[in-house]
Scaffold this motif. Structure first.
Motif, PDB file in Angstrom:
ATOM      1  N   LEU A   1       0.819  -1.217   0.000  1.00 10.88           N
ATOM      2  CA  LEU A   1       0.000   0.000   0.000  1.00 10.88           C
ATOM      3  C   LEU A   1       0.848   1.262   0.000  1.00 10.88           C
ATOM      4  O   LEU A   1       0.584   2.207  -0.754  1.00 10.88           O
ATOM      5  CB  LEU A   1      -0.922   0.013   1.216  1.00 10.88           C
ATOM      6  N   SER A  43       1.281   3.949  -3.063  1.00 15.12           N
ATOM      7  CA  SER A  43       0.972   5.357  -2.817  1.00 15.12           C
ATOM      8  C   SER A  43       2.114   6.258  -3.276  1.00 15.12           C
ATOM      9  O   SER A  43       1.893   7.242  -3.982  1.00 15.12           O
ATOM     10  CB  SER A  43       0.715   5.587  -1.331  1.00 15.12           C
ATOM     11  N   VAL A 101       8.398  -9.405  -0.345  1.00 12.98           N
ATOM     12  CA  VAL A 101       7.152  -9.466  -1.122  1.00 12.98           C
ATOM     13  C   VAL A 101       7.028  -8.220  -2.004  1.00 12.98           C
ATOM     14  O   VAL A 101       6.719  -8.308  -3.196  1.00 12.98           O
ATOM     15  CB  VAL A 101       5.923  -9.587  -0.190  1.00 12.98           C
ATOM     16  N   VAL A 136       6.864  -8.104  -6.138  1.00 13.29           N
ATOM     17  CA  VAL A 136       5.830  -7.425  -6.923  1.00 13.29           C
ATOM     18  C   VAL A 136       6.473  -6.370  -7.823  1.00 13.29           C
ATOM     19  O   VAL A 136       6.096  -6.191  -8.980  1.00 13.29           O
ATOM     20  CB  VAL A 136       4.790  -6.753  -5.986  1.00 13.29           C
ATOM     21  N   VAL A 194      -8.933  -2.787   8.278  1.00 13.42           N
ATOM     22  CA  VAL A 194      -7.584  -3.312   8.087  1.00 13.42           C
ATOM     23  C   VAL A 194      -6.945  -3.649   9.433  1.00 13.42           C
ATOM     24  O   VAL A 194      -6.360  -4.714   9.609  1.00 13.42           O
ATOM     25  CB  VAL A 194      -6.739  -2.272   7.309  1.00 13.42           C
ATOM     26  N   LEU A 228      -5.935  -7.346  10.677  1.00 13.73           N
ATOM     27  CA  LEU A 228      -4.504  -7.612  10.774  1.00 13.73           C
ATOM     28  C   LEU A 228      -4.151  -8.211  12.118  1.00 13.73           C
ATOM     29  O   LEU A 228      -3.448  -9.226  12.195  1.00 13.73           O
ATOM     30  CB  LEU A 228      -3.754  -6.296  10.577  1.00 13.73           C
ATOM     31  N   PRO A 255       2.107 -14.198  -1.341  1.00  8.27           N
ATOM     32  CA  PRO A 255       1.339 -12.956  -1.485  1.00  8.27           C
ATOM     33  C   PRO A 255       1.746 -12.128  -2.702  1.00  8.27           C
ATOM     34  O   PRO A 255       0.913 -11.419  -3.270  1.00  8.27           O
ATOM     35  CB  PRO A 255       1.620 -12.203  -0.187  1.00  8.27           C
ATOM     36  N   ALA A 256       3.036 -12.217  -3.101  1.00  8.36           N
ATOM     37  CA  ALA A 256       3.455 -11.412  -4.249  1.00  8.36           C
ATOM     38  C   ALA A 256       2.651 -11.791  -5.484  1.00  8.36           C
ATOM     39  O   ALA A 256       2.289 -10.935  -6.296  1.00  8.36           O
ATOM     40  CB  ALA A 256       4.949 -11.599  -4.511  1.00  8.36           C
ATOM     41  N   ILE A 300      -0.853 -10.364  -5.388  1.00 12.82           N
ATOM     42  CA  ILE A 300      -0.864  -8.950  -5.780  1.00 12.82           C
ATOM     43  C   ILE A 300      -0.674  -8.809  -7.291  1.00 12.82           C
ATOM     44  O   ILE A 300      -1.439  -8.099  -7.968  1.00 12.82           O
ATOM     45  CB  ILE A 300       0.259  -8.177  -5.050  1.00 12.82           C
ATOM     46  N   MET A 348      -4.699   6.904   0.532  1.00 12.51           N
ATOM     47  CA  MET A 348      -4.182   5.605   0.981  1.00 12.51           C
ATOM     48  C   MET A 348      -3.116   5.779   2.048  1.00 12.51           C
ATOM     49  O   MET A 348      -3.047   5.007   3.002  1.00 12.51           O
ATOM     50  CB  MET A 348      -3.642   4.817  -0.204  1.00 12.51           C
ATOM     51  N   ASP A 364      -3.092   4.277   5.762  1.00 12.36           N
ATOM     52  CA  ASP A 364      -1.901   3.590   6.224  1.00 12.36           C
ATOM     53  C   ASP A 364      -1.444   4.154   7.570  1.00 12.36           C
ATOM     54  O   ASP A 364      -1.251   3.419   8.542  1.00 12.36           O
ATOM     55  CB  ASP A 364      -0.814   3.797   5.158  1.00 12.36           C
ATOM     56  N   ALA A 421      -4.127   3.418  10.248  1.00 13.55           N
ATOM     57  CA  ALA A 421      -4.206   2.007  10.631  1.00 13.55           C
ATOM     58  C   ALA A 421      -3.022   1.646  11.510  1.00 13.55           C
ATOM     59  O   ALA A 421      -3.155   0.858  12.448  1.00 13.55           O
ATOM     60  CB  ALA A 421      -4.233   1.130   9.385  1.00 13.55           C
ATOM     61  N   MET A 445      -8.749   0.234  -9.417  1.00 17.34           N
ATOM     62  CA  MET A 445      -8.704   0.018  -7.969  1.00 17.34           C
ATOM     63  C   MET A 445      -9.968  -0.663  -7.464  1.00 17.34           C
ATOM     64  O   MET A 445      -9.909  -1.551  -6.620  1.00 17.34           O
ATOM     65  CB  MET A 445      -8.467   1.346  -7.266  1.00 17.34           C
ATOM     66  N   VAL A 455      -3.548 -10.986   2.547  1.00 16.03           N
ATOM     67  CA  VAL A 455      -2.731  -9.821   2.180  1.00 16.03           C
ATOM     68  C   VAL A 455      -3.381  -9.086   1.004  1.00 16.03           C
ATOM     69  O   VAL A 455      -3.511  -7.859   1.015  1.00 16.03           O
ATOM     70  CB  VAL A 455      -1.286 -10.250   1.823  1.00 16.03           C
ATOM     71  N   THR A 490      -6.320  -7.143   2.153  1.00 14.96           N
ATOM     72  CA  THR A 490      -5.942  -5.958   2.930  1.00 14.96           C
ATOM     73  C   THR A 490      -5.486  -4.826   2.012  1.00 14.96           C
ATOM     74  O   THR A 490      -5.798  -3.657   2.242  1.00 14.96           O
ATOM     75  CB  THR A 490      -4.823  -6.311   3.929  1.00 14.96           C
ATOM     76  N   VAL A 491      -4.741  -5.177   0.960  1.00 16.77           N
ATOM     77  CA  VAL A 491      -4.354  -4.156  -0.014  1.00 16.77           C
ATOM     78  C   VAL A 491      -5.605  -3.636  -0.736  1.00 16.77           C
ATOM     79  O   VAL A 491      -5.761  -2.440  -0.988  1.00 16.77           O
ATOM     80  CB  VAL A 491      -3.347  -4.725  -1.041  1.00 16.77           C
ATOM     81  N   PRO A 533      -8.419  -0.542   0.972  1.00 20.14           N
ATOM     82  CA  PRO A 533      -8.377   0.900   0.651  1.00 20.14           C
ATOM     83  C   PRO A 533      -8.504   1.174  -0.847  1.00 20.14           C
ATOM     84  O   PRO A 533      -8.975   2.236  -1.235  1.00 20.14           O
ATOM     85  CB  PRO A 533      -7.004   1.354   1.157  1.00 20.14           C
ATOM     86  N   PHE A 534      -8.086   0.209  -1.689  1.00 21.68           N
ATOM     87  CA  PHE A 534      -8.265   0.385  -3.134  1.00 21.68           C
ATOM     88  C   PHE A 534      -9.749   0.570  -3.444  1.00 21.68           C
ATOM     89  O   PHE A 534     -10.153   1.519  -4.097  1.00 21.68           O
ATOM     90  CB  PHE A 534      -7.773  -0.865  -3.884  1.00 21.68           C
TER      91      PHE A 534
END
Lengths: 695, 695
Positions: free
Chosen positions: A366, A370, A654, A658, B193, B197, B361-362, B365, B531, B535, B538, B622, B654, B657-658, B661-662
Motif C-alpha cells: 500500500l 501510494s 514481497v 511485486v 484493516v 490484521l 502474497p506477491a 498482488i 491511501m 496507512d 491504521a 482500484m 494480504v 488488505t491491499v 483501501p483500493f
C-alpha cells in the motif's frame, strides 16, 4: 555549413563512436580472468544469453519478414495506387531498422557477458579496476547503440530524403524493441522472481547461491532483459526522437531554414560529448562509484550544452531551437532527480515503506503504491512544462504554422536524449556489476571482493533511477512530437489527394474522445498481459525448481557432486518468454488499426493522446514503485527495522517481488508500446484517411 | 405538457418516494429485536456512527461556510462587478446542496444502524425476513437520496431558472460528497484493516470476535463509509448528471424544444420505477438473495424503459434523446456485467488469483493488479461507445451546434443513473447485512443465523460489483458532459463580455496538452494521499489494539469480565479520518485553480480531460482489483486451495488488505474528485476567462 557537411559530420562521429566502442571492447577483453569457476559459470551465462537471443531473433525475423511484406504491399499506400519505389524504400528501411536494433542488442550482450567475468576477477584487486571493467563494458553498449542509431538515421536520410522511409526505419527499430523489451522483461523476471521465491524465501539460501537451479537463468536474465532489452529500447527512443524532428524539419525546410541540418549537428555533438564523457570516466579519490557515474553524466551534459551553444553561435543557427533543446535537457535532469527522490534509500519514501513493512506485506504494497502514484506528478508536470516552453519558444518563429511549435517539442526530446550514450553506458553498467557480484559469490572470490561488487551494484541501482527518469521523460516528449508527426503526415496525404486535412484534435469531438478513452485502456491491458505472462512463466519455473530440490539427492544440503540442472530453468524461461511476448505487442498494434479503420484519423489522434497520457502515468508509477520496493528491501537488509530474516524483511521481499515485473517488465515496455503505436499511426496515416469502415 | 407540469410531476414523485422511505422506516422499526447483546452492541455502533457523523459535519459545516462566503464574494463573478443577486443565489444553492447531501447521509446512517439489528434478529427466524429487513433498510436510504436530489434540483430550477445557481447546488452536493466519501473511506478502512490484521492474521481469532477492540469501530466504519459515504457519492452523481443536462438544455431551449422538461420527466419516471421496484422486491422461491436483488434491478430497468417510451410517444418528445438515454442505460448494464466477470467468485479471474496465492502474497498482488488493469478495457470502451452513440444520435438534431451532441451524452448519463434509487437500495443492503452478520456473531444467535447472514452478505458483495460498475460508468458520462458544460459556460461568459470564446480544446495546442498531463496526475496523487492516510491511521490503531491485548488482563483468553475499550479505537478512527480527509480534497481543488489562473480556459479544458481519463482508469482498476481480492479471499475461505489457515489463505488475506483501501477508500472517491474539479471549473469559468497570471 550545409546539409551534406552536417550528414558527413554525423556519419564521422558515428564511426568515431564505433572506434571508442572497439577500443573499450579490446581493453575489457584484455583484462585477466583466471578463476576456473568464474569462467565456467560465466560461460554458462554467455551460452544461455546467446541461445535466448538466437531463438528470439529467429522468431522476430519471421515476424519482421511478414511486416516488411505488408509494408511493401500497402504502405505508405497500396502498391497498385502509388509509386512502388516508395513502398520498396519503406520496406527496406524497416528491415534496416530491425537489423541495426538487433545488432546493437547482440553487441551489448556479447560485451556484457565478458565484462561481468572481468569485473568479478578485478574485484579481488580493488574497487577501481572492477568499476572500470564494468563501466567500460557498459560503454561499449552505449557507444554501439547511439552510433548505430545516428549512422542509420543519417544513411536513410542521405539516400532517400523521404519522410516515409525514415518512419519505416523508426518503426523497424520500435517493433523490434517492443518485442525485445517485452521478451527480455518476461525472461528476466521469470528467473529472478522464481529464484528469489524458492531460494531466499522458502529455503533461506543466499542470492546467487550455486545450488539454486534458477541462478544461471537469473544471471542470463539480467543480460537479455536489462542489457539487450534496454539497449533496444533506447535505440528506439533515440531513433524516434530524431525521426520525429526530421519529418517535421523536412516539411518546414521546404520554406526556408536549416532545421534538418540542426537535428544532425546537435545529435552528432551529443554523441561526441558522450564519447568524451565515457573515455574520461574514472573513479576519483572518493572511492564512491555513484559519484563517478554521476560526475561523468554532468561533465557530458555541460560539454554538450557548451558545444551546441558554440556551434549555434558560429553557424548562426536559430537560438530559439537551441533553447527548446536545452529546455528538454534541463527538464530531463529534473525528472531524474525527482525519480531519485522516490527511490533513493537515503530519502523519506524508502524509509517510510521499510518502516511500514514491519506491519506486514500489505502495508509494504500500500505505501509503495501510494508513493508510486505521488511520483507521477513531478515527472508529468516536468514533461508538460518543457513541452509548453519548447513549443512557445519555436512557435514564435512562425505563429501561423503550428508545426513550428511541434518541432520545438521534438527538439526538446532530442535535447533530452542528446546524452543518451552516457545514459546507456551507466545503465548497462548496472546488470554487468550485478552479474559480477553473482560470479564473485559463485566463484568464492572472498568477502572483500563481495563487498566491492556489492557497493558497485548498489551504485548501479541508484543511478538507474536517474537514467530511467531521463528515458521516460524523453519518450514522453518524443511521443508528443510523434502526435505532431501524425497530423503532419495526415495533412500531406490529404493535400496530395485533395481531401480535407485536419486542423486539430478536439477533445469535445466525440470521435476524438472515443479514441482518448480506448487509447487510455491499451497500456493497462498491455502491462497486464506482460505481467500475467511473467506470473504464468514463474509458476512453471517454481515448479521446476521444487522438482530439482526434491529429486536431485544432496542438492539442498549442498553436497559437492550434486549439480542442479541449470539448463532446464534456462529453457523454461526462454520458451515461456517467447510464447508470451507476441500477443501483448500484437494487441497494441491491432487496437490502433481497428480504431483507425473504425473512427478514422480523428479517433486515432485521440487514441494516441489517450495512450500517451495513460502510458506515461503507468510507466512512471510502475518504474518508481518497483525501484522503491527494491531499495526498501536493500535498506532493511542493511540492518534496519530488524534486518535480514525479520518480519519487515519478509514483507519487503514481497514488495520487491511485486516490484520486479513492475519496474523491469511492464513499466519500461510501455514507452516502447506507445512509440510503436504512434509510428503505426503515422505510417498508416494515408490508409486511415482514405479507408473507413463506419461513418 | 409544459415545464410547470414537469416540475410538479418531479416534485410529487420526490415526495412520493419520501413516503415510501417513511413507510419502510416504520416497517423496519417495528420488527422485533429482543436479544440483549445484539441490542447493546447495536447501540454502540449507532453511537459511534452518530458521533463520527456529528464531528465530520461540524468540520464540514465550517468548511462549507468558508466556501459559501467565497462564492458570495467572487462567483459567478466578483460581487462588485456583476449582479449581486446571482452571487446570493449561487451561495444559497451551494449551502442547500451541502445540507441535502448531509441530510441524506444522516437518514441513511440512522436507518442502517437500526436495520442491522433487525436483520440480525430476523435471521434466527429464516432467510426471507432477514433479507427483507436488510433490503428495506437499504431502500430507505435509496428513496431518501434520490428523492432529495430530484426535489433539490427541481426546487432550485423552479425558483432560479439559472444555470449558475444549479451549478452551485451541484457543487455543494459534490464538495460534501468528496469529503464524506474520503473521510468515511479512511475511517472504514482504518478500522477494517487494523481489526483484520491483528485479529485474523496475528491472533487467528474470527472476524467480528467481540474480544477484538477494533470490532465496533469496524462495524461503525461499514456505516459511515459504505452507507453514508456511498449515499453522498450517488447523491452527488445523480445531481451532477441532471445539472449537466439542464445547463445545456437551458441553452438549447432558448431556441426551441422542450429539453428541460424531458430531463425532469425522465428523472421522475426513473424514481417512480425504482420505487415500484423496491416495494415489490421479495425473495422468491429460489431462496437466493442475489437473484432477488438482480431481479428487482431488471424489473426496474424494464419498467423504466417502457414508461419513458410511452411518455415519449404520448407527448411527442424527441425520440433521439430518448435513444441517447437508453444507450446509457444499456451500457450501464453491460459495464455492470463486465465488472461482475472480474470480481465474481464463479469466474476465471477470482479462481486464477486464488490459485496464484498458493505461491505467496506477491503472486496474489501481481495477478490481481493484472486483472484489475484488464478490467478497465470493457468499461472504458463501453463509456466511449455510449458517448459516441448518444452524441451522434442527438447531434443530428442540429448539426451546426455541438452542444446538441454534448446534451445527448448528458442524457446518456441521466439514463444510466435513472434507476439509481434501486442501485442505492442494493448497495446499502450490503453493509447492513454485513453488520447484521457481526451482530449475530457477537450476540451468539446460533450457527443457523450465522449461515443465513453469511449468505446474505455474500449476495451483497456480488451485487456490489454490478452497482459499482453502474456508478463509475455514470460518473464517466457525467464528467464528459460536464466538459461540455464548462465550454458552454465559458462561451456564455465570453459573449457577455465581447471576448473570444472557445470552439474546441485542441490536443495539439500545447496549453491544452499541458493541462492534459497535469490533470492526469491529480487522481493518482489524490488516491495516494488517501491511501497514505489509511496507512498512517491504521498503524496508529494497530498499536492501540496491541496495547489493549497486552495490558487488559484476560482479554486475549476471552475471560467473561475482560472488556476491550472499544471507544479508544473508535476515537482513533474518527480523529484520524477527520485529520486526513481535508488535504487530499483541497489539493484537487487548488490544482484546478492554479491551472486555470496559469493557463486559462484552454489549460482547464485539457486538465479536465486528463482528469477524466486518468480518474476513470484508476477508479476502475482500484475498484475491480479490490473486489477481486476480496472475493478471492472468500473463495479460498470456502475451502479451495487449502481453505482457511493455508498458505493460499494467508496470501489472499494480504491481497484483501491491499484491496480494502483500493476499493473502499481511493477507488470510489476518485469519481467524486473528478466531479468536484469539473464543477469548480464550470463555476469559475468567468474568472479563468478574465484573469490570467501568465500569458
Amino acid at each position: 555549413m550545409d546539409i551534406s557537411t552536417a550528414l558527413i559530420l554525423a556519419i564521422v562521429v558515428s564511426l568515431l563512436s564505433f572506434g571508442v566502442a572497439a577500443y573499450f571492447y579490446i581493453w575489457v577483453k584484455k583484462q585477466p580472468s583466471s578463476n576456473k569457476t568464474v569462467h565456467m559459470v560465466g560461460e554458462l551465462i554467455q551460452k544461455g544469453a546467446s541461445t535466448f537471443l538466437r531463438r528470439e531473433y529467429a522468431l522476430l525475423a519471421r515476424f519482421a519478414g511478414v511486416i516488411a511484406i505488408l509494408i511493401l504491399l500497402f504502405l505508405p499506400q497500396p502498391i497498385w495506387s502509388g509509386d512502388f519505389k516508395d513502398n520498396i524504400a519503406m520496406a527496406v528501411s524497416y528491415i534496416f531498422g530491425t537489423a541495426l536494433s538487433a545488432l546493437a542488442g547482440k553487441i551489448g550482450i556479447t560485451i556484457a557477458t565478458i565484462a561481468n567475468m572481468k569485473a568479478a576477477e578485478a574485484a579481488t584487486k580493488g574497487i577501481k579496476p572492477s568499476f572500470l571493467a564494468g563501466f567500460r563494458g557498459g560503454a561499449v553498449m552505449g557507444m554501439a547503440v547511439v552510433g548505430s542509431s545516428l549512422l542509420g538515421v543519417s544513411l536513410v536520410y542521405a539516400i532517400t530524403r523521404d519522410a516515409s522511409a525514415m518512419l519505416g526505419f523508426s518503426f523497424g527499430a520500435s517493433s523490434l524493441a517492443l518485442f525485445a523489451k517485452a521478451g527480455g522483461g518476461i525472461y528476466t523476471k521469470t528467473a529472478d522472481v522464481s529464484a528469489d521465491l524458492v531460494g531466499k524465501v522458502e529455503l533461506g539460501i543466499p542470492e546467487d547461491d550455486p545450488r539454486n537451479p534458477a541462478v544461471i537463468a537469473d544471471n542470463v536474465g539480467d543480460n537479455v532483459g536489462d542489457v539487450a532489452g534496454m539497449g533496444a529500447d533506447l535505440f528506439d527512443s533515440n531513433v524516434a526522437s530524431m525521426v520525429a524532428a526530421l519529418v517535421m524539419a523536412i516539411t518546414l525546410d521546404k520554406g526556408a531554414g536549416n532545421f534538418t541540418m540542426m537535428v544532425f549537428v546537435y545529435a552528432a555533438l551529443g554523441l561526441l560529448a558522450s564519447s568524451i564523457g565515457v573515455i574520461t570516466a574514472r573513479m576519483g579519490k572518493s572511492g564512491d562509484p555513484s559519484n563517478a557515474l554521476n560526475m561523468s553524466t554532468y561533465v557530458t551534459t555541460a560539454l554538450y550544452a557548451g558545444a551546441t551553444a558554440l556551434v549555434t553561435w558560429i553557424f548562426k543557427f536559430e537560438w530559439r531551437i537551441w533553447g527548446a533543446m536545452i529546455a528538454g535537457l534541463l527538464v530531463g535532469t529534473i525528472i531524474g532527480i525527482a525519480s531519485d527522490y522516490f527511490t533513493n534509500d537515503n530519502k523519506k519514501p524508502v524509509h517510510y515503506v521499510a518502516k511500514a513493512s514491519e506491519s506486514g506485506p500489505a502495508f509494504t504494497i500500500l505505501s509503495g503504491v501510494s508513493y508510486g502514484f505521488l511520483s507521477v506528478l513531478p515527472a508529468l508536470a516536468g514533461i508538460a512544462v518543457s513541452a509548453l516552453v519548447a513549443y512557445n519558444l519555436t512557435a514564435q518563429l512562425n505563429p501561423g504554422n503550428p508545426v513550428y511549435g511541434m518541432f520545438g517539442i521534438s527538439m526538446a526530446a532530442v535535447g533530452m536524449l542528446s546524452i543518451v550514450g552516457m545514459i546507456i553506458s551507466n545503465d548497462a553498467y548496472g546488470p554487468i556489476v550485478d552479474n559480477a557480484r553473482g560470479l564473485v559469490e559463485m566463484g568464492n572470490l572472498g568477502d572483500k571482493a563481495l563487498e566491492i561488487t556489492d557497493s558497485l551494484d548498489s551504485a548501479g541501482n541508484t543511478v538507474k533511477a536517474v537514467t530511467k527518469g531521463f528515458a521516460i521523460g524523453a519518450a514522453g516528449l518524443t511521443i508528443i512530437a510523434l502526435l505532431g508527426t501524425f497530423m503532419s503526415e495526415v495533412n500531406v496525404a490529404a493535400s496530395e489527394r485533395g481531401l480535407a486535412g485536419i486542423e486539430n484534435f478536439d477533445i469535445l469531438n466525440p470521435t476524438v474522445f472515443f479514441g482518448l478513452l480506448v487509447g487510455a485502456a491499451i497500456p493497462a491491458v498491455f502491462s497486464a498481459m506482460l505481467m500475467l505472462g511473467v506470473d504464468r512463466n514463474a509458476q512453471r519455473m517454481v515448479g521446476e525448481i521444487h522438482r530439482q530440490f526434491n529429486e536431485i539427492p544432496g542438492l539442498k544440503e549442498g553436497k559437492e557432486d550434486a549439480m542442479p540442472e541449470y539448463d532446464k530453468c534456462i529453457d523454461i524461461a526462454t520458451t515461456g518468454a517467447l510464447k508470451e511476448l507476441i500477443p501483448a505487442g500484437l494487441m497494441a498494434i491491432a487496437a490502433t488499426i481497428v480504431v483507425g479503420f473504425v473512427g478514422g484519423v480523428n479517433a486515432v489522434g485521440g487514441f494516441l493522446a489517450g495512450n500517451i497520457i495513460s502510458g506515461l502515468l503507468l510507466a512512471l508509477f510502475m518504474s518508481n514503485s518497483g525501484g522503491l520496493w527494491d531499495n526498501a528491501k536493500k535498506y532493511v537488509e542493511a540492518g534496519n527495522h530488524g534486518g535480514k530474516g525479520s518480519n519487515a524483511h519478509k514483507s519487503a521481499v514481497v514488495g520487491d517481488t511485486v516490484g520486479d515485473p513492475f519496474k523491469d517488465t511492464a513499466g519500461p515496455s510501455i514507452n516502447t508500446q506507445v512509440t510503436v503505436v504512434s509510428l503505426v499511426s503515422s505510417i498508416m496515416a494515408t490508409l486511415f484517411l482514405t479507408i473507413k469502415i463506419f461513418g
